[in-house]
Design an enzyme around this catalytic site. Sequence first.
Site, PDB file in Angstrom:
ATOM      1  N   SER A 181     -12.832   2.808   5.565  1.00 53.88           N
ATOM      2  CA  SER A 181     -11.391   2.545   5.530  1.00 53.88           C
ATOM      3  C   SER A 181     -10.792   2.914   6.889  1.00 53.88           C
ATOM      4  CB  SER A 181     -10.757   3.316   4.369  1.00 53.88           C
ATOM      5  OG  SER A 181      -9.449   2.840   4.096  1.00 53.88           O
TER       6      SER A 181
ATOM      7  N   GLU B 148     -11.313  -4.716  -2.612  1.00 46.20           N
ATOM      8  CA  GLU B 148     -10.841  -3.466  -2.015  1.00 46.20           C
ATOM      9  C   GLU B 148      -9.579  -2.898  -2.693  1.00 46.20           C
ATOM     10  OE1 GLU B 148     -12.320  -1.771   0.329  1.00 46.20           O
ATOM     11  OE2 GLU B 148     -13.617  -3.152   1.429  1.00 46.20           O
TER      12      GLU B 148
ATOM     13  N   HIS C 230     -12.204  -0.503  -3.488  1.00 41.79           N
ATOM     14  CA  HIS C 230     -12.184   0.347  -2.305  1.00 41.79           C
ATOM     15  C   HIS C 230     -12.841   1.697  -2.611  1.00 41.79           C
ATOM     16  CE1 HIS C 230     -10.610   0.998   1.704  1.00 41.79           C
ATOM     17  NE2 HIS C 230      -9.966   2.093   1.360  1.00 41.79           N
TER      18      HIS C 230
END
Length: 493
Positions: free
Chosen positions: A187, A310, A404
């Site tokens: 990320s 995600e 995610h």
Amino acid sequence: MSQQPLVTTTLGPVRGVWQDRSARFLGIPYAKPPVGDLRFAAPEVPEPWTEPLAATAYGPTAQRRGFGEGPTIIPEPSIPGDDVLNLNVFTPDPTPDAALPVLVWIHGGGFVAGSAASPWYDGRTFNRDGVVLVSLGYRLGIEGFLHLADAPDNRAVLDWIAALRWVRDNIAAFGGDPAKVTIAGQSAGGGAVQTLMATPSAHELFRAGISVSGAVMDPQRRADGLAVSARFTARTGLPATAAALRDLSHEELQRLQDVVTAPEDGAAPLPELLLAPFADGELIPEDVHGAFRDGSASPAPLMLGATHHEFNFAAELGMADAPIEAAVGVLGSIGLTPEGTSAYLALHEGATPAGVIGQAITDSLFRAAASSIAEARAVQDLPTWMYAFEWRSTAPMFAGQAFHCLDLPFAFDLLGAERAQDATGPDAPVALAEAMHGAWVSFVRDLDPGRSWPRYTRSGRETMVWDTTPYVTGDTLAAEREIWATRSVPTTT
């Protein structure tokens, strides 16, 4: 074997502890505490010490408040204290002759949160497979990234570089090879890897990179960084200067950060990376994607990719009743033309408006961005490996999505870590974790994830699909890439 291994660094001795055949040295300072005049300054080397420093517990974190429930499920504790510029070393052999490859891990958190003290980032499995792991903390949010008229820009990027210099100068004493350093992160941490590859002064400090669901500010020009600074002043009434902010409490600074990052009135609560690295023209000469396109980014081997869904869950949770008009508005706000919007809606026919919004956020921030970098590097014939994490969670909260952070327990081979099963659901495929982790180990050790995973090329667009049974296919993002190629870059306000 001593239960408290002792290693001498360039600044002084540190005493760690053995656990699970891994010698761990936690909370080692790589820079002075960023307080007082140093709060918004470039990191400075700590004062040396002579007595052994107890490095048996994680050090303070820059995170004072986590994300809570939202796009991340990673347990990332907040630890109070000022000495937040610290790092952790996990090694199977803390002797100078071991010369093992090194993985430096940069945590995520949208550049405003996150912690290196997570059990998901434990280095014991990499140690088991002959890799030294280093995880690091850095300044976040306003302290790390807001442009201030009287302070250096991109202070957190300077923190990353300072930590990498510490690794260069010290990791041999812990059994690592300073010439075999791979930087990796997820990320915001993946965005950090991309940023460091676009930062010339960092290039000599690593030999490869792994960008996991990496995201950066978009657009990322100097003007955009200055626009965030102007927004700060307009919303808070305070000048964007270190002098004005230096003595504020953490709570006061957090409140100001909430004010500057809040959505505009009436706007959808979409994720924005406002307090993040930007091209200041000096440390970071140009935006990340421009550097990859023109070849000024590091040519080092790179592995990158994203999960399929995600941020879909966060959008579907927060905007469950959104009408189709909201989806159309979001697609336009992130740069799609009317024709592109129509094509995107057709591509996702049958999805709810919230599902379309979530997938659009996922694509624009992560999947399309990774594809763009892979394409640019393939044109230059640079060693690049692309992946798509497609295995879907069976956990009740996330069932049916490759969301995610879901890939991290697999990459670290830590399916039994705290809260990992909350993310994966029961009976996550061990074989997938072994395959994915094995590819990471091979890449860190050999600069190649293995014969079963070919390099990404323009002709084949080879992509490793991480699923119950991993396989390689070609051009998984063909339809999306055609649509996103017409996207215009939005303006930071």
